[in-house]
Design a protein around this motif. Structure first.
Motif, short mmCIF file in Angstrom:
data_model
loop_
_atom_site.label_atom_id
_atom_site.label_comp_id
_atom_site.label_asym_id
_atom_site.label_seq_id
_atom_site.Cartn_x
_atom_site.Cartn_y
_atom_site.Cartn_z
N LEU A 74 -57.11 58.68 -10.38
CA LEU A 74 -58.17 58.36 -9.43
C LEU A 74 -59.07 57.25 -9.96
O LEU A 74 -59.47 56.35 -9.22
CB LEU A 74 -59.00 59.61 -9.12
N ALA A 75 -59.39 57.33 -11.25
CA ALA A 75 -60.21 56.28 -11.86
C ALA A 75 -59.47 54.95 -11.86
O ALA A 75 -60.07 53.88 -11.71
CB ALA A 75 -60.59 56.68 -13.28
N THR A 76 -58.16 55.00 -12.03
CA THR A 76 -57.35 53.78 -12.11
C THR A 76 -57.31 53.03 -10.79
O THR A 76 -57.36 51.79 -10.77
CB THR A 76 -55.91 54.13 -12.55
N VAL A 77 -57.21 53.75 -9.68
CA VAL A 77 -57.05 53.07 -8.39
C VAL A 77 -58.36 52.67 -7.74
O VAL A 77 -58.36 51.93 -6.75
CB VAL A 77 -56.23 53.94 -7.40
N ALA A 78 -59.49 53.14 -8.28
CA ALA A 78 -60.79 52.71 -7.74
C ALA A 78 -61.00 51.23 -8.05
O ALA A 78 -60.49 50.69 -9.03
CB ALA A 78 -61.91 53.54 -8.35
N ASP A 79 -61.78 50.56 -7.21
CA ASP A 79 -62.07 49.14 -7.44
C ASP A 79 -62.96 48.94 -8.65
O ASP A 79 -62.76 48.01 -9.44
CB ASP A 79 -62.74 48.54 -6.20
N LEU A 80 -63.97 49.77 -8.78
CA LEU A 80 -64.91 49.72 -9.89
C LEU A 80 -65.06 51.14 -10.43
O LEU A 80 -65.16 52.09 -9.64
CB LEU A 80 -66.27 49.19 -9.44
N SER A 81 -65.08 51.29 -11.75
CA SER A 81 -65.21 52.62 -12.36
C SER A 81 -66.25 52.56 -13.46
O SER A 81 -66.14 51.74 -14.39
CB SER A 81 -63.87 53.09 -12.94
N TYR A 82 -67.25 53.43 -13.36
CA TYR A 82 -68.29 53.51 -14.38
C TYR A 82 -68.26 54.91 -14.99
O TYR A 82 -68.15 55.91 -14.28
CB TYR A 82 -69.66 53.24 -13.76
#
Length: 257
Positions: free
Chosen positions: A115-123
């Motif tokens: 899920l974190a990988t496919v997000a545009d931005l991850s914080y």
């Protein structure tokens, strides 16, 4: 929706994994609920940015243990249909017309790391850990591999997926897995500011088209990619958002998006 919550404030939709007692693990039902929530956000013209968050100490620990037990009884056709559900979720997030920001305040493992990988931005907070741990239980990170190699390159992807090791947030940032590390006390405000900035400072059409350009860049030759980019440039110049933005720039005004 029992495994997630969905709220909209301003122009920002927040989809929150809400199974803290299960470390927000994924089941077939949760995957379907996530797909429904992202589809709802995409269809809502009032929503411009989507934030994916989680309640509890973990962002998402991967597959639910009870769900894994259930999968052992599946035939190939059942497993294939189930795998396609998760495939569609990853693809729908990756190709969503709205910008997706992952707010990661705990461990993101296996499918949760996907899920974190496919997000545009991850914080992520400094304490968060990341890992594609599937090989440790005789499974494979098949679906996420398609996105991870695109995102961080073959070498790092091999290291992470073959070893199944966990890395801290600082390492994940260095590898290009996430956008930035943000202290826990600043996370909510930081993500809110990024989301509000996108809402106020960027055209919806420009964000959508830019996401499409990025997603398609690996699928064509250099020549075909450049030709498609030239056509996209020409089409975008005639879009009302572009005409509005250029007119505001020439008048030394800030456009209202």
């Amino acid at each position: 929706m029992s495994g997630i919550t969905y709220t909209v404030a301003g122009r920002i939709a927040t989809i929150t994994l809400n199974r803290p007692e299960k470390r927000n693990a994924l089941s077939g039902a949760v995957v379907r609920e996530l797909r429904e929530a992202f589809a709802q956000a995409e269809a809502d013209e009032a929503v411009k940015v989507v934030v994916l968050a989680a309640n509890g100490k973990a962002f998402c620990a991967g597959a639910d243990l009870d769900y894994l037990r259930q999968l052992q009884e599946f035939h190939f056709e059942d497993n294939y249909a189930d795998s396609r559900e998760l495939m569609q979720l990853f693809r729908e997030i990756y190709e969503l017309k709205k910008v997706v920001i992952a707010r990661i305040e705990g461990d993101a493992l296996a499918g949760g790391c996907g899920l974190a990988t496919v997000a545009d931005l991850s914080y992520a907070v400094p304490e968060a850990r990341f890992g594609y741990t599937e090989v440790r239980i005789g499974f494979v990170p098949a679906l996420v591999s398609v996105f991870l190699v695109r995102k961080i390159g073959e070498g790092r992807a091999r290291e992470l997926m073959l070893t199944g090791k966990l890395v801290d947030a600082a390492t994940a940032e260095r590898y290009g897995m996430i956008t930035a590390v943000v202290p826990a006390g600043q996370m909510a405000g930081h993500v809110q500011a990024v989301a509000e900035g996108l809402c106020a400072e960027a055209s919806s059409n420009s964000l959508t088209v830019t996401k499409q350009l990025i997603a398609n860049v690996f699928d064509v030759s250099l020549e075909d990619g450049l030709e498609a980019a030239a056509r996209t440039n020409a089409e975008t110049r005639r879009h009302p958002d572009c005409q509005k933005g250029i007119a505001a720039f020439l008048d030394k005004q800030k456009p209202e998006w």
